[in-house]
Structure formats: C-alpha cells, structure tokens
Write a protein that holds these residues in place. Structure first.
Motif, PDB file in Angstrom:
ATOM      1  N   LYS A  76       0.805  -1.229   0.000  1.00  0.00           N
ATOM      2  CA  LYS A  76       0.000   0.000   0.000  1.00  0.00           C
ATOM      3  C   LYS A  76       0.836   1.276   0.000  1.00  0.00           C
ATOM      4  O   LYS A  76       0.351   2.343   0.361  1.00  0.00           O
ATOM      5  CB  LYS A  76      -1.002   0.002   1.158  1.00  0.00           C
ATOM      6  CG  LYS A  76      -2.030  -1.103   1.039  1.00  0.00           C
ATOM      7  CD  LYS A  76      -3.101  -0.970   2.073  1.00  0.00           C
ATOM      8  CE  LYS A  76      -4.102  -2.096   1.888  1.00  0.00           C
ATOM      9  NZ  LYS A  76      -5.184  -2.024   2.846  1.00  0.00           N
ATOM     10  N   ARG A  77       2.087   1.168  -0.400  1.00  0.00           N
ATOM     11  CA  ARG A  77       2.954   2.329  -0.578  1.00  0.00           C
ATOM     12  C   ARG A  77       3.125   2.522  -2.074  1.00  0.00           C
ATOM     13  O   ARG A  77       3.251   1.555  -2.815  1.00  0.00           O
ATOM     14  CB  ARG A  77       4.323   2.119   0.081  1.00  0.00           C
ATOM     15  CG  ARG A  77       4.286   1.787   1.556  1.00  0.00           C
ATOM     16  CD  ARG A  77       3.788   2.911   2.411  1.00  0.00           C
ATOM     17  NE  ARG A  77       4.662   4.060   2.307  1.00  0.00           N
ATOM     18  CZ  ARG A  77       4.312   5.292   2.640  1.00  0.00           C
ATOM     19  NH1 ARG A  77       3.109   5.547   3.091  1.00  0.00           N
ATOM     20  NH2 ARG A  77       5.159   6.287   2.517  1.00  0.00           N
ATOM     21  N   GLU A  78       3.136   3.761  -2.522  1.00  0.00           N
ATOM     22  CA  GLU A  78       3.264   4.030  -3.953  1.00  0.00           C
ATOM     23  C   GLU A  78       4.741   4.112  -4.331  1.00  0.00           C
ATOM     24  O   GLU A  78       5.330   5.182  -4.336  1.00  0.00           O
ATOM     25  CB  GLU A  78       2.523   5.307  -4.310  1.00  0.00           C
ATOM     26  CG  GLU A  78       1.028   5.161  -4.171  1.00  0.00           C
ATOM     27  CD  GLU A  78       0.271   6.359  -4.691  1.00  0.00           C
ATOM     28  OE1 GLU A  78       0.821   7.093  -5.538  1.00  0.00           O
ATOM     29  OE2 GLU A  78      -0.857   6.559  -4.237  1.00  0.00           O
ATOM     30  N   VAL A  79       5.304   2.947  -4.618  1.00  0.00           N
ATOM     31  CA  VAL A  79       6.701   2.843  -5.007  1.00  0.00           C
ATOM     32  C   VAL A  79       6.755   2.088  -6.334  1.00  0.00           C
ATOM     33  O   VAL A  79       6.118   1.039  -6.487  1.00  0.00           O
ATOM     34  CB  VAL A  79       7.530   2.102  -3.931  1.00  0.00           C
ATOM     35  CG1 VAL A  79       8.965   1.938  -4.376  1.00  0.00           C
ATOM     36  CG2 VAL A  79       7.466   2.844  -2.603  1.00  0.00           C
ATOM     37  N   ASP A  80       7.505   2.625  -7.271  1.00  0.00           N
ATOM     38  CA  ASP A  80       7.653   2.026  -8.596  1.00  0.00           C
ATOM     39  C   ASP A  80       8.247   0.627  -8.473  1.00  0.00           C
ATOM     40  O   ASP A  80       9.278   0.436  -7.820  1.00  0.00           O
ATOM     41  CB  ASP A  80       8.540   2.925  -9.462  1.00  0.00           C
ATOM     42  CG  ASP A  80       8.736   2.393 -10.859  1.00  0.00           C
ATOM     43  OD1 ASP A  80       7.798   1.767 -11.403  1.00  0.00           O
ATOM     44  OD2 ASP A  80       9.833   2.604 -11.415  1.00  0.00           O
ATOM     45  N   ILE A  81       7.624  -0.358  -9.113  1.00  0.00           N
ATOM     46  CA  ILE A  81       8.081  -1.748  -9.043  1.00  0.00           C
ATOM     47  C   ILE A  81       9.494  -1.900  -9.600  1.00  0.00           C
ATOM     48  O   ILE A  81      10.264  -2.735  -9.133  1.00  0.00           O
ATOM     49  CB  ILE A  81       7.085  -2.704  -9.741  1.00  0.00           C
ATOM     50  CG1 ILE A  81       7.435  -4.173  -9.459  1.00  0.00           C
ATOM     51  CG2 ILE A  81       7.036  -2.451 -11.231  1.00  0.00           C
ATOM     52  CD1 ILE A  81       7.269  -4.589  -8.029  1.00  0.00           C
TER      53      ILE A  81
END
Length: 165
Positions: A76-81
């Motif tokens: 649920k964190r917006e971090v680029d895969i």
C-alpha cells in the motif's frame, strides 16, 4: 518450460529481450497445446548461495522470498516496481559478490533494511519492526529517531557541499 495453464512442456519462445537494466532476459512464450501465452524471466546466478538461519539450519537462498518480504514492507505504498526490482537485484549482487557461499539470515535482513531506507521510510520501519523483533512502542520511536538523525546528516552534507561550490 512448462505451460502454467495446461502443464504441457511443449512451449515456444516468441520474443526475447533484456529488461531496462540488462540484468534479466524477458521471454514471451506460447504453448503449442492450449495456445496460452505467458512471460518468463531469466537471470544470471553467479553461485548457489545458502542462508544460515538463526537456528543453524541451512536453506538455499531464494530471491523470490526476499522480493516478497520487501513487497510486504512496501504494501500500500506508492513505489515504482522497477525501483523495488533494482533494490532487490542490488542486494543479490552484494550477496553474490561477497565471496561467501553461506550467508547469515541477519546479513540479508540488514541489507534489505539498508535498501528500504533508500526506497521508503515507512517500509523501512515496517521491515525493521519484524527484523528487529519490536516488542514495545518505544522500539518504533528509536527507529524513527535513527531515520531523523540520518536525514539531518544527509541534509547537512548537502549544505556543506553547496557551501563549497
């Protein structure tokens, strides 16, 4: 390569290309039996690493398990895969280039924490809570204080560098 849909071993590679960082080959495959299409990834493995658990038990290193642990911390964190993939690949490269065949699980945890520190502070705290086995709220405060001190030191270093220019 076995088809994930029908389990047939009769699959064909339709397209191969390296990923952006060149460390992985992405292959598009098609099953000649059911026509299913799927993607596989191929990585270079320099040596077979063994993880030494706290109990003394030895198990083969599993990159996917490391990736899963990092992804759980980042949930649920917006971090680029792609950023996560680079962090995990960096950890694996460090382990493989260490020259050691047997790696203590604590070392892998420490490297994961360091990588997460550079990716996302919240994920770092989440991972630390499991890795360091937090038992009281003060443990969270201590890690947050560590992050704050590191951030202040980094800010000071940038200011010092700017003053030298």
């Amino acid at each position: 390569m076995r088809c994930p849909f029908c389990q047939s071993e009769d699959t064909q590679v339709k397209d191969s290309r390296p990923t952006e960082d060149g460390s992985v080959i992405r292959r598009r495959r098609v099953c000649s039996v059911c026509g299913g299409r799927f993607t596989t990834f191929e990585r270079v493995q320099l040596r077979e690493l063994m993880v030494v658990k706290k109990s003394g038990r030895r198990v083969p290193f599993d990159r996917d398990k490391l990736m899963h642990s990092v992804q759980v911390a980042l949930r649920k964190r917006e971090v680029d895969i792609e950023r996560v993939e680079r962090a995990v690949s960096g950890i694996v490269r460090q382990l493989e280039s260490s020259g050691e065949v047997e790696i203590p699980s604590e070392e892998i945890g420490r490297l994961a924490m360091e990588a997460l520190k550079g990716v996302d502070d919240i994920a770092y705290i989440r991972f630390a809570s499991v890795y360091r086995n937090f038992s009281v709220a003060k443990d969270f405060h201590n890690v947050i204080d560590e992050l704050s001190i590191a951030e202040e030191a980094a800010d000071q270093a940038l200011a010092d560098e700017a003053n030298q220019d």
